[in-house]
Design a protein around this motif. Structure first.
Motif, PDB file in Angstrom:
ATOM      1  N   HIS A   1     -41.321 101.394  25.655  1.00 20.86           N
ATOM      2  CA  HIS A   1     -40.401 102.512  25.827  1.00 20.86           C
ATOM      3  C   HIS A   1     -39.940 102.484  27.289  1.00 20.86           C
ATOM      4  CE1 HIS A   1     -39.304 106.874  25.749  1.00 20.86           C
ATOM      5  NE2 HIS A   1     -39.169 106.656  24.464  1.00 20.86           N
TER       6      HIS A   1
ATOM      7  N   THR B   1     -39.533 104.599  29.471  1.00 20.97           N
ATOM      8  CA  THR B   1     -40.246 105.438  30.439  1.00 20.97           C
ATOM      9  C   THR B   1     -41.389 104.677  31.118  1.00 20.97           C
ATOM     10  OG1 THR B   1     -41.513 106.276  28.560  1.00 20.97           O
ATOM     11  CG2 THR B   1     -39.759 107.692  29.393  1.00 20.97           C
TER      12      THR B   1
ATOM     13  N   THR C   1     -44.200 100.009  19.735  1.00 21.38           N
ATOM     14  CA  THR C   1     -42.953 100.552  19.197  1.00 21.38           C
ATOM     15  C   THR C   1     -42.368  99.644  18.108  1.00 21.38           C
ATOM     16  OG1 THR C   1     -41.799  99.567  21.055  1.00 21.38           O
ATOM     17  CG2 THR C   1     -42.297 101.891  21.225  1.00 21.38           C
TER      18      THR C   1
ATOM     19  N   ALA D   1     -48.145 107.433  22.632  1.00 23.14           N
ATOM     20  CA  ALA D   1     -47.137 108.153  21.837  1.00 23.14           C
ATOM     21  C   ALA D   1     -47.296 107.889  20.339  1.00 23.14           C
ATOM     22  CB  ALA D   1     -45.730 107.767  22.287  1.00 23.14           C
TER      23      ALA D   1
ATOM     24  N   ASN E   1     -48.834 112.719  23.240  1.00 20.49           N
ATOM     25  CA  ASN E   1     -47.719 113.663  23.085  1.00 20.49           C
ATOM     26  C   ASN E   1     -48.130 114.698  22.044  1.00 20.49           C
ATOM     27  OD1 ASN E   1     -46.971 110.808  23.583  1.00 20.49           O
ATOM     28  ND2 ASN E   1     -44.968 111.679  24.041  1.00 20.49           N
TER      29      ASN E   1
ATOM     30  N   HIS F   1     -51.774 108.757  27.684  1.00 15.53           N
ATOM     31  CA  HIS F   1     -51.181 110.083  27.471  1.00 15.53           C
ATOM     32  C   HIS F   1     -51.062 110.324  25.967  1.00 15.53           C
ATOM     33  CE1 HIS F   1     -47.181 107.985  27.071  1.00 15.53           C
ATOM     34  NE2 HIS F   1     -47.012 108.918  26.157  1.00 15.53           N
TER      35      HIS F   1
ATOM     36  N   ASP G   1     -49.981 103.694  26.425  1.00 13.89           N
ATOM     37  CA  ASP G   1     -49.001 104.700  26.035  1.00 13.89           C
ATOM     38  C   ASP G   1     -49.422 105.174  24.643  1.00 13.89           C
ATOM     39  OD1 ASP G   1     -46.761 105.892  24.755  1.00 13.89           O
ATOM     40  OD2 ASP G   1     -45.377 104.874  26.106  1.00 13.89           O
TER      41      ASP G   1
ATOM     42  N   ALA H   1     -44.756 116.537  29.345  1.00 11.51           N
ATOM     43  CA  ALA H   1     -44.244 115.689  28.260  1.00 11.51           C
ATOM     44  C   ALA H   1     -44.897 114.323  28.386  1.00 11.51           C
ATOM     45  CB  ALA H   1     -42.729 115.554  28.367  1.00 11.51           C
ATOM     46  N   GLY H   2     -44.583 113.433  27.451  1.00 13.32           N
ATOM     47  CA  GLY H   2     -45.167 112.097  27.490  1.00 13.32           C
ATOM     48  C   GLY H   2     -44.837 111.377  28.786  1.00 13.32           C
ATOM     49  N   ALA H   3     -43.563 111.403  29.154  1.00 16.02           N
ATOM     50  CA  ALA H   3     -43.139 110.694  30.368  1.00 16.02           C
ATOM     51  C   ALA H   3     -43.840 111.270  31.600  1.00 16.02           C
ATOM     52  CB  ALA H   3     -41.625 110.790  30.520  1.00 16.02           C
TER      53      ALA H   3
ATOM     54  N   THR I   1     -48.257  99.916  24.846  1.00 14.23           N
ATOM     55  CA  THR I   1     -48.180 100.921  23.787  1.00 14.23           C
ATOM     56  C   THR I   1     -48.897 100.345  22.577  1.00 14.23           C
ATOM     57  OG1 THR I   1     -46.006 101.483  24.656  1.00 14.23           O
ATOM     58  CG2 THR I   1     -46.586 102.421  22.520  1.00 14.23           C
TER      59      THR I   1
ATOM     60  N   HIS J   1     -46.488 117.057  21.057  1.00 16.86           N
ATOM     61  CA  HIS J   1     -45.316 117.324  20.215  1.00 16.86           C
ATOM     62  C   HIS J   1     -45.041 116.185  19.242  1.00 16.86           C
ATOM     63  CE1 HIS J   1     -44.351 115.612  24.112  1.00 16.86           C
ATOM     64  NE2 HIS J   1     -43.310 115.011  23.575  1.00 16.86           N
ATOM     65  N   LYS J   2     -45.800 115.142  19.296  1.00 14.42           N
ATOM     66  CA  LYS J   2     -45.696 114.109  18.255  1.00 14.42           C
ATOM     67  C   LYS J   2     -46.938 114.218  17.366  1.00 14.42           C
ATOM     68  CE  LYS J   2     -42.754 111.028  20.944  1.00 14.42           C
ATOM     69  NZ  LYS J   2     -42.620 109.791  21.718  1.00 14.42           N
TER      70      LYS J   2
ATOM     71  N   SER K   1     -40.462 106.350  16.302  1.00 14.11           N
ATOM     72  CA  SER K   1     -40.977 106.542  17.649  1.00 14.11           C
ATOM     73  C   SER K   1     -41.062 108.023  18.054  1.00 14.11           C
ATOM     74  CB  SER K   1     -40.113 105.766  18.668  1.00 14.11           C
ATOM     75  OG  SER K   1     -40.700 105.783  19.920  1.00 14.11           O
TER      76      SER K   1
ATOM     77  N   GLU L   1     -47.266 109.924  31.700  1.00 10.54           N
ATOM     78  CA  GLU L   1     -47.258 108.564  32.256  1.00 10.54           C
ATOM     79  C   GLU L   1     -47.297 108.622  33.777  1.00 10.54           C
ATOM     80  OE1 GLU L   1     -44.054 106.062  30.747  1.00 10.54           O
ATOM     81  OE2 GLU L   1     -44.170 107.118  28.846  1.00 10.54           O
TER      82      GLU L   1
END
Ligand code: PLP
Length: 477
Positions: A166, A168, A214, A241, A263, A261, A239, A133-135, A210, A265-266, A73, A138
């Motif tokens: 998730h 969030t 997940t 992510a 991420n 959204h 989501d 950030a992801g959250a 999502t 950073h992912k 995740s 959202e």
């Protein structure tokens, strides 16, 4: 510039002279004598000793730069050094967020270009780079949905969220004032269509799904879900992510997503973990575009502008434009890979996860059998009778030199182990990890349970009482 420097030097020397000439030296400001220094317990250390202390501490860190990091995740992929190099160009590094936009055209064009890539990859025309950030994305996305209903004069109060989500997701919907209705998953880990249809009505504002989930599964009914939502005047929040499983393969707009959204950073390799800045841009349909947060970069004629105020916008979610350093890194990743490279990364991420799954599913239980997407989900069902749980397996992995996978998440699977290798790892690393996991399962069969329960034994800290550590945290010694 030279004139300023001269004036500064002059000022400093004037003050210095005054301090020496005019002000008596207060004896309270004298340095302590050696005896007094010892009496307050300051350590006597040389610079190399201090340096070595901190280098040793830093070497106790576990990071993606040093080792495999299969945290499901979280998409702990390699952070290319090229990204770092570009983000440190002086033109980017020395920007001030308040400098006139006419002097920051290069930076704005970079943001504009990043928006274009995100829009191309998702098929959704509206983009905001602001969320941190992801959250936070959202929150931005759900506020946009809230605003869209408001503008249509609709009072909808419920947001549907699957039980595999998730945390969030429901938290964000609740922050926007919605009531959450949880949709339980089927035995296959998918959205239960009967329960979904029964829950959908004219009080439904949105469904937060999502996809891939997940559980590492792409929901094959996702288009039908989107159509049902739209028929009911509700929006589909995706989501994103887990975009690393599908980027370059399929565009979320084509399966009916209204807001998503991403991420950076992912999926787009900007560094994360350890509290560093993330970045969670959102992408939306043309209908929702006017409600996006400000500021927003636009291009008029040949020049880039920042729109700072807009009547329809949900407003400002952040002091400035978002985490610019992450924009440079993400665009560097995109340009470095190209569209075909991004597609290949998604394919390799999925292939690696399936390689691990297929190499372990004779020894570990697979709650949702069959091919997975970018992460594979196992649990401890075959080990439980011997008294070994997911926690023991995770702690023993540390003893084998690996960071554990994500454990006890998603909540829909009892004692879950969620493994996400990403595309960054060579087959040798995957084989080493598989070897360690197989060894652990064999050790359980051999009955050496007490030994496994004691792991890890060679780390600076052994198992801690995690509840006590949170409730009774002591950060001194
Ligand atoms: C990581 C993640 C989030 C939250 O993203 P952050 O950037 O950590 O705020 C939300 N949903 C899912 C499914 C995630 O994996």
């Amino acid at each position: 510039m030279q004139e300023i420097e001269e004036r500064l030097l002059c000022e400093i020397s004037r003050k210095g002279r005054r301090a020496i000439d005019l002000e008596p030296i207060d004896s309270n400001h004298n340095r302590l004598g050696v005896d007094e220094r010892q009496s307050i317990g300051l350590p006597e250390l040389s610079e190399p000793q201090v340096l070595r202390h901190f280098v040793r501490l830093s070497q106790q860190n576990y990071s993606i730069d040093a080792n495999f990091y299969p945290l499901g995740s979280c998409t702990m992929k390699h952070n290319p050094r090229q990204n770092e190099k570009f983000s440190r160009f002086s033109g980017f590094l020395n920007l001030h967020p308040l400098q006139p936009v006419s002097t920051a055209q290069g930076a704005l064009s970079l943001m504009y270009e990043l928006k274009r890539w995100l829009s191309e990859l998702t098929g959704l025309p509206g983009v905001s780079l602001n969320p941190a950030a992801g959250a936070h994305g959202e929150l931005a996305g759900m506020m946009v949905i809230h605003k869209a209903h408001e503008m249509r004069g609709r009072q909808r109060k419920v947001v549907l969220v699957p039980d595999s989500a998730h945390g969030t997701n429901p938290a964000t919907a609740a922050m926007c004032g919605y009531t959450i209705k949880t949709i339980p998953s089927t035995k296959q880990g998918l959205v239960d269509m009967d329960l979904f249809k029964a829950s959908l009505n004219d009080d439904t504002a949105a469904f937060m799904l999502t996809n891939p989930s997940t559980c590492g599964i792409f929901d094959p009914k996702v288009k039908e879900i989107a159509d049902l939502l739209h028929e009911n005047g509700a929006y589909f929040y995706c989501d994103g992510a887990n975009f690393n499983a599908i980027a370059g393969k399929i565009r979320p707009a084509d399966f009916g997503v209204d807001v998503m959204h991403i991420n950076l950073h992912k999926t787009f390799s900007t560094p994360h973990g350890g509290g560093g800045p993330g970045s969670g841009p959102i992408v939306v349909t043309a209908e929702l575009d006017p409600y996006l947060p400000v500021p927003n970069v636009v291009k008029t004629g040949g020049a880039y502008q920042l729109v700072n105020e807009d009547e329809k916008s949900i407003g400002r979610l952040k002091s400035f434009q978002g985490h610019f350093g992450m924009f440079t890194r993400a665009l560097s990743y995109m340009l470095g890979h190209g569209a075909d490279g991004i597609r290949r990364a998604s394919e390799d991420a999925v292939l690696s996860a399936n390689y691990i799954r297929a190499s372990l599913n004779d020894l570990y239980h697979e709650p949702f059998p069959g091919n997975c997407m970018h992460e594979c989900l196992l649990n401890d069902r075959h080990q439980r009778d011997a008294g070994i749980t997911t926690m023991d397996i995770a702690k023993t992995l540390i003893e084998h030199g690996f960071h554990p996978m994500t454990v006890f998440f998603p909540l829909v699977v009892k004692n879950a182990m969620l493994i996400e290798p990403t595309e960054s790892e060579p087959k040798e690393t995957l084989d080493d990890f598989i070897g360690a996991m197989r060894q652990i399962a064999e050790d359980v069969k051999l009955g050496d349970v007490e030994k496994l329960k004691k792991n890890p034994i060679s780390t600076p800290r052994r198992r801690v009482d995690e509840v006590k550590a949170v409730r009774d945290l002591k950060v001194t010694w």
